[in-house]
Write a protein that holds these residues in place. Structure first.
Motif, PDB file in Angstrom:
ATOM      1  N   GLY A 164      10.849  -8.182  12.846  1.00  0.00           N
ATOM      2  CA  GLY A 164      11.091  -6.866  12.267  1.00  0.00           C
ATOM      3  C   GLY A 164       9.859  -5.994  12.349  1.00  0.00           C
ATOM      4  N   GLY A 165      10.001  -4.804  11.819  1.00  0.00           N
ATOM      5  CA  GLY A 165       8.904  -3.854  11.804  1.00  0.00           C
ATOM      6  C   GLY A 165       9.365  -2.540  11.206  1.00  0.00           C
ATOM      7  N   ALA A 166       8.446  -1.606  11.116  1.00  0.00           N
ATOM      8  CA  ALA A 166       8.737  -0.336  10.463  1.00  0.00           C
ATOM      9  C   ALA A 166       7.873   0.759  11.052  1.00  0.00           C
ATOM     10  CB  ALA A 166       8.479  -0.463   8.959  1.00  0.00           C
ATOM     11  N   PHE A 167       8.229   1.998  10.712  1.00  0.00           N
ATOM     12  CA  PHE A 167       7.317   3.097  10.975  1.00  0.00           C
ATOM     13  C   PHE A 167       7.412   4.103   9.846  1.00  0.00           C
ATOM     14  CE2 PHE A 167      10.951   4.770  13.664  1.00  0.00           C
ATOM     15  CZ  PHE A 167      11.188   5.963  12.982  1.00  0.00           C
ATOM     16  N   LYS A 168       6.332   4.868   9.711  1.00  0.00           N
ATOM     17  CA  LYS A 168       6.297   6.005   8.808  1.00  0.00           C
ATOM     18  C   LYS A 168       5.727   7.178   9.590  1.00  0.00           C
ATOM     19  CE  LYS A 168       1.781   5.030   6.640  1.00  0.00           C
ATOM     20  NZ  LYS A 168       1.200   6.365   6.707  1.00  0.00           N
ATOM     21  N   THR A 169       5.855   8.371   9.059  1.00  0.00           N
ATOM     22  CA  THR A 169       5.336   9.544   9.748  1.00  0.00           C
ATOM     23  C   THR A 169       3.819   9.598   9.608  1.00  0.00           C
ATOM     24  OG1 THR A 169       7.372  10.789   9.409  1.00  0.00           O
ATOM     25  CG2 THR A 169       5.367  12.061   9.835  1.00  0.00           C
ATOM     26  N   PHE A 170       3.145   9.740  10.737  1.00  0.00           N
ATOM     27  CA  PHE A 170       1.678   9.873  10.760  1.00  0.00           C
ATOM     28  C   PHE A 170       1.276  11.341  10.795  1.00  0.00           C
ATOM     29  CE2 PHE A 170      -2.423   9.764  13.171  1.00  0.00           C
ATOM     30  CZ  PHE A 170      -3.177   9.114  12.204  1.00  0.00           C
ATOM     31  N   PRO A 179      14.410  10.709   6.621  1.00  0.00           N
ATOM     32  CA  PRO A 179      14.227  10.949   8.065  1.00  0.00           C
ATOM     33  C   PRO A 179      12.797  10.715   8.542  1.00  0.00           C
ATOM     34  CG  PRO A 179      14.108  13.028   6.899  1.00  0.00           C
ATOM     35  CD  PRO A 179      14.377  11.977   5.844  1.00  0.00           C
ATOM     36  N   HIS A 180      11.898  10.371   7.630  1.00  0.00           N
ATOM     37  CA  HIS A 180      10.484  10.287   7.991  1.00  0.00           C
ATOM     38  C   HIS A 180      10.027   8.878   8.351  1.00  0.00           C
ATOM     39  CE1 HIS A 180      10.292  14.394   6.683  1.00  0.00           C
ATOM     40  NE2 HIS A 180      10.701  14.056   5.480  1.00  0.00           N
ATOM     41  N   GLY A 181      10.862   7.887   8.134  1.00  0.00           N
ATOM     42  CA  GLY A 181      10.457   6.521   8.413  1.00  0.00           C
ATOM     43  C   GLY A 181      11.656   5.648   8.728  1.00  0.00           C
ATOM     44  N   ALA A 182      11.376   4.397   9.034  1.00  0.00           N
ATOM     45  CA  ALA A 182      12.439   3.438   9.363  1.00  0.00           C
ATOM     46  C   ALA A 182      11.917   2.026   9.133  1.00  0.00           C
ATOM     47  CB  ALA A 182      12.881   3.599  10.815  1.00  0.00           C
ATOM     48  N   PHE A 183      12.831   1.126   8.802  1.00  0.00           N
ATOM     49  CA  PHE A 183      12.502  -0.292   8.631  1.00  0.00           C
ATOM     50  C   PHE A 183      13.621  -1.066   9.311  1.00  0.00           C
ATOM     51  CE2 PHE A 183      11.194  -4.234   7.025  1.00  0.00           C
ATOM     52  CZ  PHE A 183      10.036  -4.110   6.267  1.00  0.00           C
ATOM     53  N   VAL A 184      13.267  -1.842  10.321  1.00  0.00           N
ATOM     54  CA  VAL A 184      14.283  -2.544  11.100  1.00  0.00           C
ATOM     55  C   VAL A 184      14.023  -4.046  11.096  1.00  0.00           C
ATOM     56  CG1 VAL A 184      13.116  -2.408  13.362  1.00  0.00           C
ATOM     57  CG2 VAL A 184      15.627  -2.448  13.240  1.00  0.00           C
ATOM     58  N   LEU A 185      15.105  -4.793  11.040  1.00  0.00           N
ATOM     59  CA  LEU A 185      15.044  -6.244  11.160  1.00  0.00           C
ATOM     60  C   LEU A 185      15.844  -6.677  12.375  1.00  0.00           C
ATOM     61  CD1 LEU A 185      15.657  -7.234   7.433  1.00  0.00           C
ATOM     62  CD2 LEU A 185      13.472  -7.289   8.650  1.00  0.00           C
ATOM     63  N   LEU A 186      15.358  -7.699  13.055  1.00  0.00           N
ATOM     64  CA  LEU A 186      16.120  -8.335  14.119  1.00  0.00           C
ATOM     65  C   LEU A 186      16.743  -9.588  13.514  1.00  0.00           C
ATOM     66  CD1 LEU A 186      16.969  -8.415  17.095  1.00  0.00           C
ATOM     67  CD2 LEU A 186      14.875  -9.706  17.570  1.00  0.00           C
ATOM     68  N   LEU A 187      18.065  -9.598  13.476  1.00  0.00           N
ATOM     69  CA  LEU A 187      18.791 -10.699  12.854  1.00  0.00           C
ATOM     70  C   LEU A 187      19.366 -11.631  13.910  1.00  0.00           C
ATOM     71  CD1 LEU A 187      20.818  -8.789  10.090  1.00  0.00           C
ATOM     72  CD2 LEU A 187      18.482  -9.689   9.985  1.00  0.00           C
ATOM     73  N   ARG A 188      19.306 -12.916  13.629  1.00  0.00           N
ATOM     74  CA  ARG A 188      19.949 -13.934  14.463  1.00  0.00           C
ATOM     75  C   ARG A 188      20.835 -14.770  13.547  1.00  0.00           C
ATOM     76  NH1 ARG A 188      16.087 -17.025  18.432  1.00  0.00           N
ATOM     77  NH2 ARG A 188      16.291 -14.988  19.483  1.00  0.00           N
ATOM     78  N   ASP A 189      22.125 -14.735  13.816  1.00  0.00           N
ATOM     79  CA  ASP A 189      23.085 -15.408  12.941  1.00  0.00           C
ATOM     80  C   ASP A 189      22.902 -14.974  11.493  1.00  0.00           C
ATOM     81  OD1 ASP A 189      24.138 -16.827  15.132  1.00  0.00           O
ATOM     82  OD2 ASP A 189      22.655 -18.420  14.890  1.00  0.00           O
ATOM     83  N   GLY A 190      22.613 -13.684  11.322  1.00  0.00           N
ATOM     84  CA  GLY A 190      22.502 -13.118   9.990  1.00  0.00           C
ATOM     85  C   GLY A 190      21.167 -13.283   9.314  1.00  0.00           C
ATOM     86  N   GLU A 191      20.229 -14.014   9.947  1.00  0.00           N
ATOM     87  CA  GLU A 191      18.930 -14.265   9.348  1.00  0.00           C
ATOM     88  C   GLU A 191      17.846 -13.454  10.052  1.00  0.00           C
ATOM     89  OE1 GLU A 191      18.370 -16.123   6.654  1.00  0.00           O
ATOM     90  OE2 GLU A 191      20.542 -16.480   6.536  1.00  0.00           O
ATOM     91  N   PRO A 192      16.917 -12.849   9.289  1.00  0.00           N
ATOM     92  CA  PRO A 192      15.837 -12.078   9.929  1.00  0.00           C
ATOM     93  C   PRO A 192      14.858 -12.987  10.649  1.00  0.00           C
ATOM     94  CG  PRO A 192      15.523 -12.173   7.543  1.00  0.00           C
ATOM     95  CD  PRO A 192      16.850 -12.810   7.825  1.00  0.00           C
ATOM     96  N   ILE A 193      14.622 -12.688  11.922  1.00  0.00           N
ATOM     97  CA  ILE A 193      13.671 -13.469  12.712  1.00  0.00           C
ATOM     98  C   ILE A 193      12.499 -12.623  13.200  1.00  0.00           C
ATOM     99  CG2 ILE A 193      15.374 -15.183  13.444  1.00  0.00           C
ATOM    100  CD1 ILE A 193      15.496 -13.686  16.157  1.00  0.00           C
ATOM    101  N   ARG A 232       0.819  -1.218   0.000  1.00  0.00           N
ATOM    102  CA  ARG A 232       0.000   0.000   0.000  1.00  0.00           C
ATOM    103  C   ARG A 232       0.855   1.272   0.000  1.00  0.00           C
ATOM    104  NH1 ARG A 232      -5.176  -0.009   0.790  1.00  0.00           N
ATOM    105  NH2 ARG A 232      -5.165  -1.976   1.958  1.00  0.00           N
ATOM    106  N   TYR A 233       2.034   1.224   0.619  1.00  0.00           N
ATOM    107  CA  TYR A 233       2.865   2.418   0.756  1.00  0.00           C
ATOM    108  C   TYR A 233       4.194   2.227   0.024  1.00  0.00           C
ATOM    109  CZ  TYR A 233      -0.461   2.838   4.582  1.00  0.00           C
ATOM    110  OH  TYR A 233      -1.616   2.879   5.310  1.00  0.00           O
ATOM    111  N   PRO A 234       4.687   3.264  -0.639  1.00  0.00           N
ATOM    112  CA  PRO A 234       5.990   3.145  -1.303  1.00  0.00           C
ATOM    113  C   PRO A 234       7.117   3.000  -0.287  1.00  0.00           C
ATOM    114  CG  PRO A 234       5.183   5.414  -1.402  1.00  0.00           C
ATOM    115  CD  PRO A 234       4.066   4.589  -0.831  1.00  0.00           C
ATOM    116  N   ALA A 235       8.199   2.366  -0.722  1.00  0.00           N
ATOM    117  CA  ALA A 235       9.345   2.140   0.170  1.00  0.00           C
ATOM    118  C   ALA A 235       9.871   3.443   0.758  1.00  0.00           C
ATOM    119  CB  ALA A 235      10.445   1.404  -0.591  1.00  0.00           C
ATOM    120  N   ALA A 236       9.743   4.533   0.010  1.00  0.00           N
ATOM    121  CA  ALA A 236      10.278   5.816   0.475  1.00  0.00           C
ATOM    122  C   ALA A 236       9.628   6.283   1.773  1.00  0.00           C
ATOM    123  CB  ALA A 236      10.088   6.873  -0.613  1.00  0.00           C
ATOM    124  N   GLU A 237       8.388   5.851   2.045  1.00  0.00           N
ATOM    125  CA  GLU A 237       7.725   6.276   3.283  1.00  0.00           C
ATOM    126  C   GLU A 237       8.376   5.676   4.517  1.00  0.00           C
ATOM    127  OE1 GLU A 237       3.687   6.971   3.800  1.00  0.00           O
ATOM    128  OE2 GLU A 237       3.185   6.980   1.669  1.00  0.00           O
TER     129      GLU A 237
END
Length: 199
Positions: A71-77, A55-69, A46-51
């Protein structure tokens, strides 16, 4: 030797995000089907990656031994508020408190960016998510005595400072956001317990 879990900020279209996006799409479709008048997985694109980019958003992964286990993201509301999206834990790593860690990390990153509150929505068929936010200090923006299918979109918000949450303001913004969302649905369908949007 196993490496410690690591938070890594990435672009929303980084290949590392593929397990998160794939599993979320599968889960949304399994829980909701076409209850919204469109495939539930449509939410993923629904939302472009740029959101979700600084500085207006973030996308984070929690990695274990290099593999994503997880994650989550935020955009500006709004100028003071981030909106959490894409909160995910791998189906192979659940019941380890990983979603709580991701939410806490996104709250911390929101603070680092200067935001003062966080907002999110979840659906009526995701009781685990509703419990997570209720248990981690989020204020419901709906009547919690109503059945989940009657509430439909469950909004939550939380202050990121020592100041009390301005519930009236964020509830108003939440309701305005819902109006736009419902108006954009195919045939204005809700499907999750209601057949059409009502005023």
């Amino acid at each position: 030797m196993p490496q410690p879990d690591e938070f890594r900020y990435v672009a929303a279209d980084d290949p590392l995000t593929l397990p998160l996006l794939t599993e979320l799409a599968e889960e949304y479709d399994a829980r909701y089907g076409d209850a919204w008048g469109e495939p539930a997985a449509t939410e993923i694109t629904r939302y472009p990656a740029a959101e979700f980019a600084p500085p207006h958003g973030a996308f984070v992964l929690l990695l274990r031994d290099g593999e994503p286990i997880a994650g989550g993201a935020f955009k500006t509301f709004d100028p003071a508020t981030t909106e959490l999206k894409r909160i995910w834990t791998s189906k192979h790593h659940r019941r380890q408190g990983l979603a709580r860690r991701v939410v806490a990390e996104l709250e911390d990153e929101s603070r680092r960016r200067g935001f003062t509150r966080v907002y999110l929505t979840t659906g009526p068929r995701q009781p685990e998510a509703q419990r997570l936010y209720a248990e981690t200090g989020y204020t419901p923006l709906f009547d919690p005595t109503l059945p989940a299918e009657e509430v439909v979109i469950h909004g939550f918000a939380k202050s990121l400072t020592g100041e009390p949450l301005d519930v009236a303001d964020i509830r108003r913004r939440h309701e305005e956001s819902l109006e736009h969302f419902y108006a954009a649905l195919p045939n204005r369908r809700l499907g999750a317990g209601r057949s059409e949007v009502t005023a």
